[in-house]
Scaffold this motif. Sequence first.
Motif, PDB file in Angstrom:
ATOM      1  N   LEU A  65      16.128 122.480 -22.345  1.00 10.78           N
ATOM      2  CA  LEU A  65      16.604 123.031 -23.633  1.00 10.78           C
ATOM      3  C   LEU A  65      16.369 124.419 -23.803  1.00 10.78           C
ATOM      4  N   ASP A  66      15.650 125.055 -23.333  1.00 10.84           N
ATOM      5  CA  ASP A  66      15.392 126.578 -23.661  1.00 10.84           C
ATOM      6  C   ASP A  66      16.333 127.259 -22.927  1.00 10.84           C
ATOM      7  N   PHE A  67      16.461 128.609 -23.668  1.00  9.21           N
ATOM      8  CA  PHE A  67      17.807 129.530 -23.465  1.00  9.21           C
ATOM      9  C   PHE A  67      17.030 130.740 -22.733  1.00  9.21           C
ATOM     10  N   SER A  68      17.698 131.622 -21.965  1.00 14.14           N
ATOM     11  CA  SER A  68      17.451 132.961 -21.742  1.00 14.14           C
ATOM     12  C   SER A  68      18.877 133.910 -21.597  1.00 14.14           C
ATOM     13  N   PHE A  69      18.549 134.873 -22.390  1.00  9.85           N
ATOM     14  CA  PHE A  69      19.784 135.823 -22.107  1.00  9.85           C
ATOM     15  C   PHE A  69      19.553 137.193 -21.428  1.00  9.85           C
ATOM     16  N   SER A  70      18.014 137.454 -21.138  1.00  8.73           N
ATOM     17  CA  SER A  70      18.098 138.998 -20.513  1.00  8.73           C
ATOM     18  C   SER A  70      18.429 139.205 -19.317  1.00  8.73           C
ATOM     19  N   GLY A  71      18.783 138.079 -18.420  1.00  2.17           N
ATOM     20  CA  GLY A  71      19.357 138.013 -17.061  1.00  2.17           C
ATOM     21  C   GLY A  71      20.696 138.287 -17.253  1.00  2.17           C
ATOM     22  N   PRO A 101      22.396 131.331 -17.308  1.00  2.00           N
ATOM     23  CA  PRO A 101      20.868 131.142 -17.239  1.00  2.00           C
ATOM     24  C   PRO A 101      20.313 129.891 -17.480  1.00  2.00           C
ATOM     25  N   LEU A 102      19.205 129.288 -17.026  1.00  2.00           N
ATOM     26  CA  LEU A 102      18.708 128.134 -17.025  1.00  2.00           C
ATOM     27  C   LEU A 102      19.731 126.810 -17.028  1.00  2.00           C
ATOM     28  N   PRO A 103      20.431 126.544 -15.965  1.00  2.00           N
ATOM     29  CA  PRO A 103      21.653 125.773 -16.136  1.00  2.00           C
ATOM     30  C   PRO A 103      21.120 124.354 -16.082  1.00  2.00           C
ATOM     31  N   ARG A 104      19.804 123.952 -15.631  1.00  2.00           N
ATOM     32  CA  ARG A 104      19.547 122.476 -15.823  1.00  2.00           C
ATOM     33  C   ARG A 104      19.748 121.872 -17.107  1.00  2.00           C
ATOM     34  N   ARG A 105      20.472 120.520 -17.213  1.00  2.00           N
ATOM     35  CA  ARG A 105      20.920 119.814 -18.243  1.00  2.00           C
ATOM     36  C   ARG A 105      19.965 119.258 -19.212  1.00  2.00           C
ATOM     37  N   ASP A 106      18.553 119.001 -18.346  1.00  2.00           N
ATOM     38  CA  ASP A 106      17.635 118.676 -19.231  1.00  2.00           C
ATOM     39  C   ASP A 106      16.617 119.829 -19.821  1.00  2.00           C
TER      40      ASP A 106
END
Length: 337
Positions: A209-215, A202-207
């Motif tokens: 810096l947030d995370f997401s794990f529910s997906g 999830p959220l692959p953009r390198r810039d």
Amino acid sequence: MRVLAIESSCDETAAAVLDDGVTIRANVVASQIAVHSPYGGVVPELASRHHLRNIVPVVQQALDEARCSLAQLDGIAVTQGPGLVGALLVGVQLAKALAYVHHLPLIGINHLEGHLCAARLTAAGPPPPERHLALLVSGGHTALFGVERFGVYRLLGTTRDDAAGEAFDKVAKLLGLGYPGGPIIERTAMTGDARAIRLPRPLPRRDALDFSFSGLKTAVANHVRAQGTLSLEQRADLCASFQQAVSDVLVRKTIAAARLQRFDAIVACGGVLANQAIRRALDAAAGERGLALFTPPLALCTDNAAMIAAAGTLRLRAGERHGLDLNPQARLPLCRT
Ligand SMILES: Nc1ncnc2c1ncn2[C@@H]1O[C@H](COP(=O)(O)OP(=O)(O)OP(=O)(O)O)[C@@H](O)[C@H]1O
Ligand SMILES: [Mg+2]
């Protein structure tokens, strides 16, 4: 300086005695895993009751193991928050009573600052430099902090939904593996193929810096639903693939943050850093880029009071004190931004 610390923010009743902020004389952790595991997660009321039952014997054991009396202490540190308020209250009340009766300085510590300080307690090698990037990955938090020096934190990225440890726990629960999920998934993954099942990062953009794990957790649930009953081999493959996905995201974001914010040292801490595969992946990625990586010893990744004593020593040394009006705080951010 000799400090007694008490930690009771969640489901571990812990006490430690630390000399000069680095030498562990005693580190006692009474886990409540057996109490909560039939429910698949921590039951707050049960946690408070078991802290009440355990806290005095645990503190006594720590003092006995350290071969020291309360009169030989220079201060008391206690976890103030964040955590379960009923659980925190048990530790804070005892710390206040001991500080009052024995005329000792008292300091309330943010549990997250404690996790960050666990990396100072490595037996070998120098401590992390004052300025570093901190990756905190635990049951309730997944965040990147810029640490300018002890006590000065800047939030660089955090999870938008589940924490990584929570995702480990939820995936273990949906696979019927038990609680807490992290160690069981790590064990199950050992015989699996991490490339067997394609799962999202999830959220692959390198810039970003947030995370997401529910997906990611939902992708695992969808896979299980589509497959029906899983063989032991398929379960091992799924655990290995899930662990790899979490690891990839943690490594990618941490390295990106170090580059974007110009840090050359990283502290990685919290319960999920007890995972050997994740430790190895971070270590390799940091090594390739010439970044110094500092992680706590395995036993100090999950909740303990030695890390609270380490933070407490630094604050007490700086002359900070709390009064007897210290109250636990269920929500206690490490920094505002
Ligand atoms: N070997 C492991 N691999 C992956 N995850 C692990 C491992 N060991 C423990 N964990 C996870 O770490 C979490 C517990 O860590 P910790 O004790 O730091 O969290 P917490 O205190 O509950 O949360 P917080 O510190 O955010 O308040 C659980 O979610 C557990 O599944
Ligand atoms: Mg914790």
